[in-house]
Design a protein around this motif. Sequence first.
Motif, PDB file in Angstrom:
ATOM      1  N   GLU A  20       0.842  -1.200   0.000  1.00  0.00           N
ATOM      2  CA  GLU A  20       0.000   0.000   0.000  1.00  0.00           C
ATOM      3  C   GLU A  20       0.876   1.248   0.000  1.00  0.00           C
ATOM      4  O   GLU A  20       1.912   1.292   0.670  1.00  0.00           O
ATOM      5  CB  GLU A  20      -0.884   0.027   1.250  1.00  0.00           C
ATOM      6  N   ALA A  21       0.451   2.245  -0.710  1.00  0.00           N
ATOM      7  CA  ALA A  21       1.174   3.510  -0.749  1.00  0.00           C
ATOM      8  C   ALA A  21       0.989   4.262   0.569  1.00  0.00           C
ATOM      9  O   ALA A  21      -0.110   4.315   1.108  1.00  0.00           O
ATOM     10  CB  ALA A  21       0.671   4.367  -1.902  1.00  0.00           C
ATOM     11  N   VAL A  22       2.088   4.813   1.067  1.00  0.00           N
ATOM     12  CA  VAL A  22       2.041   5.654   2.257  1.00  0.00           C
ATOM     13  C   VAL A  22       2.530   7.046   1.853  1.00  0.00           C
ATOM     14  O   VAL A  22       3.669   7.198   1.412  1.00  0.00           O
ATOM     15  CB  VAL A  22       2.927   5.078   3.390  1.00  0.00           C
ATOM     16  N   PRO A  23       1.650   8.052   1.969  1.00  0.00           N
ATOM     17  CA  PRO A  23       2.029   9.414   1.593  1.00  0.00           C
ATOM     18  C   PRO A  23       3.171   9.939   2.468  1.00  0.00           C
ATOM     19  O   PRO A  23       3.405   9.457   3.579  1.00  0.00           O
ATOM     20  CB  PRO A  23       0.766  10.231   1.830  1.00  0.00           C
ATOM     21  N   TRP A  24       3.860  10.953   1.963  1.00  0.00           N
ATOM     22  CA  TRP A  24       4.955  11.569   2.702  1.00  0.00           C
ATOM     23  C   TRP A  24       4.396  12.205   3.978  1.00  0.00           C
ATOM     24  O   TRP A  24       3.463  13.011   3.915  1.00  0.00           O
ATOM     25  CB  TRP A  24       5.642  12.620   1.832  1.00  0.00           C
ATOM     26  N   PRO A  25       4.942  11.825   5.152  1.00  0.00           N
ATOM     27  CA  PRO A  25       4.370  12.303   6.422  1.00  0.00           C
ATOM     28  C   PRO A  25       4.705  13.764   6.729  1.00  0.00           C
ATOM     29  O   PRO A  25       5.791  14.255   6.425  1.00  0.00           O
ATOM     30  CB  PRO A  25       5.007  11.373   7.460  1.00  0.00           C
ATOM     31  N   ASN A  63       1.799  20.452 -13.423  1.00  0.00           N
ATOM     32  CA  ASN A  63       0.369  20.276 -13.649  1.00  0.00           C
ATOM     33  C   ASN A  63      -0.430  20.663 -12.408  1.00  0.00           C
ATOM     34  O   ASN A  63      -0.308  20.017 -11.377  1.00  0.00           O
ATOM     35  CB  ASN A  63       0.097  18.815 -14.016  1.00  0.00           C
ATOM     36  N   PRO A  64      -1.265  21.698 -12.505  1.00  0.00           N
ATOM     37  CA  PRO A  64      -2.086  22.075 -11.352  1.00  0.00           C
ATOM     38  C   PRO A  64      -3.077  20.988 -10.955  1.00  0.00           C
ATOM     39  O   PRO A  64      -3.551  20.941  -9.838  1.00  0.00           O
ATOM     40  CB  PRO A  64      -2.823  23.336 -11.805  1.00  0.00           C
ATOM     41  N   GLY A  65      -3.361  20.064 -11.877  1.00  0.00           N
ATOM     42  CA  GLY A  65      -4.258  18.955 -11.572  1.00  0.00           C
ATOM     43  C   GLY A  65      -3.735  18.041 -10.489  1.00  0.00           C
ATOM     44  O   GLY A  65      -4.503  17.315  -9.860  1.00  0.00           O
ATOM     45  N   CYS A  66      -2.437  18.067 -10.242  1.00  0.00           N
ATOM     46  CA  CYS A  66      -1.864  17.237  -9.181  1.00  0.00           C
ATOM     47  C   CYS A  66      -2.451  17.584  -7.812  1.00  0.00           C
ATOM     48  O   CYS A  66      -2.471  16.748  -6.916  1.00  0.00           O
ATOM     49  CB  CYS A  66      -0.348  17.383  -9.134  1.00  0.00           C
ATOM     50  N   ALA A  67      -2.933  18.799  -7.667  1.00  0.00           N
ATOM     51  CA  ALA A  67      -3.509  19.224  -6.385  1.00  0.00           C
ATOM     52  C   ALA A  67      -4.692  18.344  -5.991  1.00  0.00           C
ATOM     53  O   ALA A  67      -4.925  18.103  -4.803  1.00  0.00           O
ATOM     54  CB  ALA A  67      -3.934  20.681  -6.447  1.00  0.00           C
ATOM     55  N   SER A  68      -5.426  17.832  -6.966  1.00  0.00           N
ATOM     56  CA  SER A  68      -6.587  16.996  -6.649  1.00  0.00           C
ATOM     57  C   SER A  68      -6.178  15.642  -6.081  1.00  0.00           C
ATOM     58  O   SER A  68      -7.008  14.938  -5.510  1.00  0.00           O
ATOM     59  CB  SER A  68      -7.479  16.824  -7.872  1.00  0.00           C
ATOM     60  N   HIS A  69      -4.912  15.270  -6.227  1.00  0.00           N
ATOM     61  CA  HIS A  69      -4.409  14.000  -5.703  1.00  0.00           C
ATOM     62  C   HIS A  69      -3.426  14.202  -4.550  1.00  0.00           C
ATOM     63  O   HIS A  69      -2.757  13.263  -4.147  1.00  0.00           O
ATOM     64  CB  HIS A  69      -3.679  13.211  -6.799  1.00  0.00           C
ATOM     65  N   ALA A  70      -3.324  15.415  -4.034  1.00  0.00           N
ATOM     66  CA  ALA A  70      -2.301  15.736  -3.030  1.00  0.00           C
ATOM     67  C   ALA A  70      -2.276  14.760  -1.856  1.00  0.00           C
ATOM     68  O   ALA A  70      -1.211  14.341  -1.408  1.00  0.00           O
ATOM     69  CB  ALA A  70      -2.483  17.166  -2.527  1.00  0.00           C
ATOM     70  N   ALA A  71      -3.428  14.367  -1.365  1.00  0.00           N
ATOM     71  CA  ALA A  71      -3.483  13.481  -0.197  1.00  0.00           C
ATOM     72  C   ALA A  71      -2.892  12.094  -0.481  1.00  0.00           C
ATOM     73  O   ALA A  71      -2.557  11.371   0.445  1.00  0.00           O
ATOM     74  CB  ALA A  71      -4.912  13.344   0.293  1.00  0.00           C
ATOM     75  N   LEU A  72      -2.751  11.747  -1.744  1.00  0.00           N
ATOM     76  CA  LEU A  72      -2.134  10.469  -2.097  1.00  0.00           C
ATOM     77  C   LEU A  72      -0.609  10.544  -2.038  1.00  0.00           C
ATOM     78  O   LEU A  72       0.062   9.520  -1.950  1.00  0.00           O
ATOM     79  CB  LEU A  72      -2.549  10.044  -3.505  1.00  0.00           C
ATOM     80  N   TYR A  73      -0.067  11.759  -2.097  1.00  0.00           N
ATOM     81  CA  TYR A  73       1.381  11.943  -2.133  1.00  0.00           C
ATOM     82  C   TYR A  73       1.980  12.462  -0.833  1.00  0.00           C
ATOM     83  O   TYR A  73       3.112  12.149  -0.506  1.00  0.00           O
ATOM     84  CB  TYR A  73       1.750  12.894  -3.279  1.00  0.00           C
ATOM     85  N   PHE A  74       1.245  13.275  -0.104  1.00  0.00           N
ATOM     86  CA  PHE A  74       1.738  13.780   1.170  1.00  0.00           C
ATOM     87  C   PHE A  74       0.562  14.050   2.097  1.00  0.00           C
ATOM     88  O   PHE A  74      -0.552  14.305   1.645  1.00  0.00           O
ATOM     89  CB  PHE A  74       2.610  15.024   1.009  1.00  0.00           C
ATOM     90  N   GLU A  75       0.847  13.947   3.395  1.00  0.00           N
ATOM     91  CA  GLU A  75      -0.198  14.168   4.381  1.00  0.00           C
ATOM     92  C   GLU A  75      -0.756  15.581   4.255  1.00  0.00           C
ATOM     93  O   GLU A  75      -0.001  16.546   4.204  1.00  0.00           O
ATOM     94  CB  GLU A  75       0.338  13.979   5.800  1.00  0.00           C
ATOM     95  N   THR A  76      -2.051  15.654   4.160  1.00  0.00           N
ATOM     96  CA  THR A  76      -2.737  16.936   4.126  1.00  0.00           C
ATOM     97  C   THR A  76      -3.726  16.950   5.283  1.00  0.00           C
ATOM     98  O   THR A  76      -3.913  15.935   5.943  1.00  0.00           O
ATOM     99  CB  THR A  76      -3.478  17.125   2.791  1.00  0.00           C
ATOM    100  N   GLU A  77      -4.380  18.042   5.464  1.00  0.00           N
ATOM    101  CA  GLU A  77      -5.406  18.123   6.519  1.00  0.00           C
ATOM    102  C   GLU A  77      -6.434  17.023   6.304  1.00  0.00           C
ATOM    103  O   GLU A  77      -6.885  16.387   7.237  1.00  0.00           O
ATOM    104  CB  GLU A  77      -6.087  19.493   6.501  1.00  0.00           C
ATOM    105  N   ALA A  78      -6.794  16.773   5.040  1.00  0.00           N
ATOM    106  CA  ALA A  78      -7.828  15.788   4.721  1.00  0.00           C
ATOM    107  C   ALA A  78      -7.369  14.354   4.941  1.00  0.00           C
ATOM    108  O   ALA A  78      -8.173  13.481   5.172  1.00  0.00           O
ATOM    109  CB  ALA A  78      -8.273  15.967   3.267  1.00  0.00           C
ATOM    110  N   SER A  79      -6.054  14.096   4.854  1.00  0.00           N
ATOM    111  CA  SER A  79      -5.594  12.713   4.957  1.00  0.00           C
ATOM    112  C   SER A  79      -5.232  12.310   6.376  1.00  0.00           C
ATOM    113  O   SER A  79      -4.819  11.192   6.626  1.00  0.00           O
ATOM    114  CB  SER A  79      -4.391  12.488   4.021  1.00  0.00           C
ATOM    115  N   GLU A  80      -5.365  13.217   7.319  1.00  0.00           N
ATOM    116  CA  GLU A  80      -5.006  12.888   8.692  1.00  0.00           C
ATOM    117  C   GLU A  80      -6.168  12.284   9.436  1.00  0.00           C
ATOM    118  O   GLU A  80      -7.293  12.457   9.130  1.00  0.00           O
ATOM    119  CB  GLU A  80      -4.522  14.153   9.430  1.00  0.00           C
TER     120      GLU A  80
END
Length: 111
Positions: A51-56, A94-111
């Motif tokens: 499983e992928a683990v985003p950057w903490p 690509n600004p579209g990467c913002a829609s996947h941010a929680a998959l790459y690094f911890e965000t407020e939404a991914s905590e």
Amino acid sequence: MSNPSVRGVDVDPETRCAHYHTDRDVVAFKFACCERYYPCFRCHEARTDHEAVPWPRDRFDESSVLCGVCDTTLTVPDYLAADYRCPSCNAAFNPGCASHAALYFETEASE
């Protein structure tokens, strides 16, 4: 430039992959689970058996985003503050990467 440390599916020299390959898809993200760069979450899924683990968040002071054009590495805060351009070579991201941010690094939404 070519960065052999980026893994994925059909990765080109500027880190575009089979899944994302526009002129602006030139970043790769390091995943905390394996400490390896992938152009996208789909490439990670295709090339690993875990499983992928985003950057903490507690490691945001470490570089974990790679510009595929000039091989500059950025911290997450530097990447987010860059307004979708590499601060070193000015390549457009690509600004579209913002829609996947929680998959790459911890965000407020991914905590």
